[in-house]
Design an enzyme around this catalytic site. Structure first.
Site, short mmCIF file in Angstrom:
data_model
loop_
_atom_site.label_atom_id
_atom_site.label_comp_id
_atom_site.label_asym_id
_atom_site.label_seq_id
_atom_site.Cartn_x
_atom_site.Cartn_y
_atom_site.Cartn_z
N GLU A 1 0.87 -1.18 0.00
CA GLU A 1 0.00 0.00 0.00
C GLU A 1 0.90 1.22 0.00
O GLU A 1 1.54 1.53 1.01
CB GLU A 1 -0.91 0.02 1.23
CG GLU A 1 -1.88 1.19 1.20
CD GLU A 1 -2.63 1.39 2.49
OE1 GLU A 1 -2.93 2.57 2.82
OE2 GLU A 1 -2.89 0.39 3.19
N LEU A 2 0.95 1.92 -1.14
CA LEU A 2 1.95 2.97 -1.33
C LEU A 2 1.32 4.35 -1.37
O LEU A 2 0.38 4.63 -0.65
CB LEU A 2 2.76 2.64 -2.58
CG LEU A 2 3.31 1.19 -2.63
CD1 LEU A 2 4.06 0.93 -3.92
CD2 LEU A 2 4.17 0.89 -1.41
#
Length: 464
Positions: A232-233
């Site tokens: 999850e960036l």
């Protein structure tokens, strides 16, 4: 034996809030060995018992809400008036994922076939390594921890050096809830030690939340090991205000989505496109809303906008803003409006920019701070094109009173989550995922169990 001491500097006043020693090689080896051994037992514990133990852990955690809120406030700078909300959010997500475990882990029974029994069941992976960030230290971590444990995995948690107490509080809650020893562990680690653990054959999955650069590190380090990586960036999340939007609601919602937590959220609204027919009214109301924020110390109950996590992060946003103004953007917030703004410090005044375009970094590069660019558009088609013109794709929001048309437009937007008339919210019943450089994989919802388990098929011939 421990080594490599690190200090957590509070953004409130620059003081050392806490310091910890990083685990040495011997300590890490023991943790990995214990995690593998514990998993062999834990996977045999009934799902009902796992649910009971994790539910008790959540109860123990929530019981310390006030203390945890104060620690969040001092470690990363969230205003104390909002800090307890993260405890409530953890409770909501954790209990939702516990409730969904039966469905998420249920075997898939196939249609009857004479002479055969066939089904697919979900098996735990083994040891899950969770790397959590500082901006929402509990919410991001729990997304992976609870479904991992529910699925029969053991967990090793590594938190940001900015929020080391968070991993300790979670461990304390699980221990007090009766979770067997070594099923959930935490480690304070250097970057080098973190990479070595990712490469270790005893790690079966890595769940990472953080920057694009951090995601690349995880992916590169795990390359060739053939394990799953949940990434999850970053985000540069857009909102579009249609001409039929309920304007006051759109202003309140998007500005809160942009400036809550000082904009330090991967799903914060960072760019807004407004139909030309309502643009002037929206901009005027948005500027008025932002001017009512109170920038100050996070431990002051009156503060609604706290400091950023560190001075360098605030300076990055200052540079984006100054550069945009130099390229023709118009700044609507004066330094006089926020006397607590101190150049070079984490205390940064919010900013609203108009006259922006996509050549400016403030409109194409993640800001992760209290700044919003507002751009005029002439049509739905132009808005959709601009919303999709990004390397990121985490969430996108549209404001309209025509829900049917809004859904149709949402089908054209490149994003992991699409909102109508809201933003910046994770519903634990829905899949949390991103596309493009916002990452890969999925957490939350029943689908969140898929990446933390592996399918095992049973094909039984009953008639010989």
């Amino acid at each position: 034996m421990m080594n490599d001491i690190f200090k957590t500097i509070s953004p409130i006043d620059g003081s050392v809030y806490t310091e910890r020693s990083c685990a040495d090689e011997k300590f890490v080896e023991t943790a990995l060995k214990n995690a593998v051994a514990a998993q062999q037992i834990w996977k045999g514990v009934s799902l009902k018992e796992r649910k009971n133990l994790c539910t008790r852990a959540v109860e123990k955690f929530v019981a310390k809400k006030e203390r945890i809120a104060e620690e969040i406030c001092w470690q990363m700078g969230r205003p104390i008036r909002y800090a307890a909300g993260e405890v409530d959010g953890l409770q909501e997500r954790a209990l939702a994922m516990i409730d969904m475990a039966d469905q998420g882990l249920a075997p898939i029974r196939l249609d009857k076939k004479p002479g055969f029994e066939r089904w697919i069941q979900r098996e735990p992976l083994g040891v899950v390594f969770v790397l959590a960030p500082w901006n929402y230290p509990y919410l991001t971590a729990i997304n992976a921890i609870i479904p991992s444990l529910m699925a029969g995995n053991t967990v090793i948690l590594k938190h940001s050096a900015q929020t080391p107490l968070c991993s300790e509080r979670l461990h304390q809650a699980f221990a007090e809830g009766g979770l067997p020893e070594s099923v959930f562990q935490y480690l304070h680690l250097t970057h080098g030690a973190t990479e070595r653990i990712i490469r270790d054959r005893r790690i079966d999955h890595v769940a990472f939340t953080g920057s694009v650069a951090g995601g690349r590190m995880v992916e590169n380090t795990a390359a060739g090991r053939f394990i799953g990586t949940g990434l999850e960036l970053g985000g540069k999340d857009p909102a579009y205000i249609r001409e039929d939007a309920e304007l006051s609601h759109a202003v309140e919602t998007t500005m809160d989505g942009a400036f809550f937590n000082s904009g330090q959220s991967c799903c914060a609204i960072e760019r807004v496109y407004v139909h030309e027919s309502v643009y002037d009214d929206f901009l005027e109301q948005a500027v008025g809303w932002v001017k009512r924020l109170k920038l100050g110390r996070s431990d002051d109950p009156e503060t609604t906008l706290g400091p950023m996590v560190r001075g360098s992060a605030a300076d990055f946003v200052r540079e984006q803003v100054c550069e945009a103004i130099g390229q023709g953007a118009v700044a609507h917030i004066s330094a006089d409006d926020f006397p607590a703004d101190i150049p070079g410090s984490p205390y940064l005044a919010p900013q609203v920019l108009s006259g922006v375009d996509h050549t400016m970094r403030v409109m194409n590069q993640e800001s992760f701070g209290p700044v919003i660019g507002i751009m005029k558009v002439g049509s739905d088609e132009e808005a959709i094109q601009l919303m999709n013109d990004s390397e990121f794709g985490l969430t996108a929001a549209l404001f309209t009173t025509d829900i049917e048309s809004g859904i149709s437009l949402g089908q054209q937007i490149e994003t992991g989550t699409f909102f109508i008339n809201r933003c910046d919210y994770l519903d634990p019943q829905l899949a949390w995922t991103g596309i493009k450089n916002s990452g890969r994989g999925c957490s939350l919802s029943v689908m969140g169990y898929e990446s933390l388990t592996r399918p095992k098929s049973f094909h039984i011939k009953t008639r010989l």
